[in-house]
Enzyme design. Structure first.
Site, short mmCIF file in Angstrom:
data_model
loop_
_atom_site.label_atom_id
_atom_site.label_comp_id
_atom_site.label_asym_id
_atom_site.label_seq_id
_atom_site.Cartn_x
_atom_site.Cartn_y
_atom_site.Cartn_z
N ASN A 16 -20.87 -41.55 -47.10
CA ASN A 16 -20.64 -40.48 -48.07
C ASN A 16 -20.99 -39.13 -47.47
OD1 ASN A 16 -20.03 -42.32 -50.15
ND2 ASN A 16 -22.13 -42.34 -50.91
N ASP A 18 -23.21 -36.11 -49.03
CA ASP A 18 -24.16 -35.89 -50.12
C ASP A 18 -24.21 -34.41 -50.49
OD1 ASP A 18 -24.81 -38.56 -50.00
OD2 ASP A 18 -26.82 -38.26 -49.17
N GLU A 144 -22.46 -50.76 -52.21
CA GLU A 144 -21.58 -49.62 -52.45
C GLU A 144 -20.17 -49.81 -51.93
OE1 GLU A 144 -24.66 -45.89 -52.99
OE2 GLU A 144 -23.69 -46.12 -51.04
N THR A 236 -39.46 -53.88 -52.99
CA THR A 236 -39.97 -52.53 -52.77
C THR A 236 -40.53 -51.97 -54.07
OG1 THR A 236 -37.76 -51.58 -53.12
CG2 THR A 236 -38.39 -52.11 -50.85
N GLY A 238 -41.84 -48.57 -54.38
CA GLY A 238 -42.01 -47.12 -54.34
C GLY A 238 -43.33 -46.74 -53.69
N GLY A 241 -45.87 -49.32 -52.25
CA GLY A 241 -45.62 -50.13 -51.06
C GLY A 241 -44.55 -51.17 -51.30
N ASP A 268 -33.35 -46.49 -48.08
CA ASP A 268 -32.45 -46.76 -46.97
C ASP A 268 -33.17 -46.61 -45.63
OD1 ASP A 268 -30.37 -47.17 -48.76
OD2 ASP A 268 -29.76 -45.07 -48.70
N GLY A 303 -33.64 -34.31 -48.25
CA GLY A 303 -32.40 -35.02 -47.99
C GLY A 303 -32.66 -36.42 -47.47
#
Length: 324
Positions: A16, A18, A144, A236, A238, A241, A268, A303
């Site tokens: 993509n 962004d 995606e 995952t 956040g 951990g 990612d 970003g």
């Protein structure tokens, strides 16, 4: 059709451009806010993961598609600069995939994705590169691109499959069980578990995730996914951990100790670093610890791809203990 020599890590997925907008807070339904434009940068979960893997030192090839517009140059710019092999990226008529991202002052983001050329990555488009995928030590997949493309890639893979079903699609249960690991957050884990539960003899088809999953217990989610036949799981969490599990048991791994500026693409970064480290022969626990450091580095920048560390960048330490 063979597009490249043997490459240890092959990522099959989205590319993509962004468009990032920074806001004081996320808008409520029907509300208009003024934001600061952050410009257009390369993105897409597949491309993000490919770049993160390449920046760990892994040799990486990308299988995907971009359009014939100027956004294609943006989408490919950092992959080209960092040496990701792009011979298997098709150029199609029409627009490149686009993600519109809003980031608030706490670093939390919301994202709307327009698939563009990614929507053409079906089974036929993927199977053209079956030899490249089949020769890889690690094949990385997300949600995606169309379901048929994901399933075709798993079918072509002979090496380790790292599956990140984000967003969650309805995949063949036998193919989900090929994941080693399945990388999911808590919401995705519950959705995948509900789908796997529908194939069990004692669970009626159509039963909801609320009825079939232990919603508020990460450890129970991981246990349930293993019991459903998934080879290994990385859940995952956040800033708390992650939790990883395989045949040897469950290990809680802490997050890096950092102040987050922008969480866009951190998941990612984690997955790409994980794949890169697995391709060197590292075990899953060590790969998860390394990936947590890479993800921690990434949230300190703005970003997705521009925030990913290179080999020479010092990585932040992990917290002494994982959150309970």
């Amino acid at each position: 059709m063979e597009t490249s020599a043997h490459v240890p890590v092959v990522v099959v997925g989205s590319l993509n451009a962004d468009l990032t907008v920074r806001v004081q807070r996320h808008p409520r339904p029907g509300e208009t806010l003024t934001g600061d434009g952050g410009g257009m940068t390369p993105g897409g979960k597949g491309a993000n993961q490919a770049l993160a893997a390449a920046r760990t030192g892994a040799r990486v090839a990308m299988v995907g598609a971009v359009g014939d517009d100027q956004a294609a140059m943006v989408a490919l710019s950092l992959l080209e600069a960092d040496g990701v092999q792009l011979a298997a990226v098709a150029r199609r008529e029409g627009p490149t995939g686009l993600a519109v991202i809003t980031v608030d002052t706490k670093g939390e983001n919301s994202i709307v994705v327009v698939p563009g050329a990614n929507a053409g990555m079906d089974a036929a488009a993927v199977e053209v590169h079956g030899e490249l995928i089949g020769a890889a030590q690690v094949v990385v997949l997300q949600g995606e691109i169309p379901r048929s493309g994901i399933e075709a890639a798993i079918g072509c893979a002979t090496g380790r499959v790292v599956l990140n079903p984000a967003p969650v699609l309805r995949l063949e249960p036998a193919l989900v069980r090929r994941a080693d690991p399945l990388v999911v957050n808590e919401h995705e884990a519950a959705e995948v578990l509900a789908q796997l539960a529908e194939t069990a003899h004692d669970v009626p088809a159509g039963t909801s995730a609320v009825q079939t999953t232990p919603a508020a217990d990460p450890r129970a989610l991981v246990d349930s996914l293993l019991a459903a036949g998934v080879r290994s799981v990385v859940l995952t969490l956040g800033g708390a951990g992650c939790m990883m599990a395989d045949a040897e048991g469950i290990t809680a791994i802490p997050a890096a100790q950092v102040d987050a500026v922008d969480t866009t693409g951190a998941g990612d970064a984690f997955i790409g670093a994980l794949a890169g480290r697995l391709s060197t022969g590292a075990d899953l626990r060590d790969a998860c610890r390394f990936a947590s450091q890479v993800a921690g580095f990434s949230v300190q920048g703005v970003g997705a791809q521009p925030s990913y560390p290179r080999l020479e960048d010092p990585l932040p330490p992990l917290a002494a203990h994982a959150a309970s």
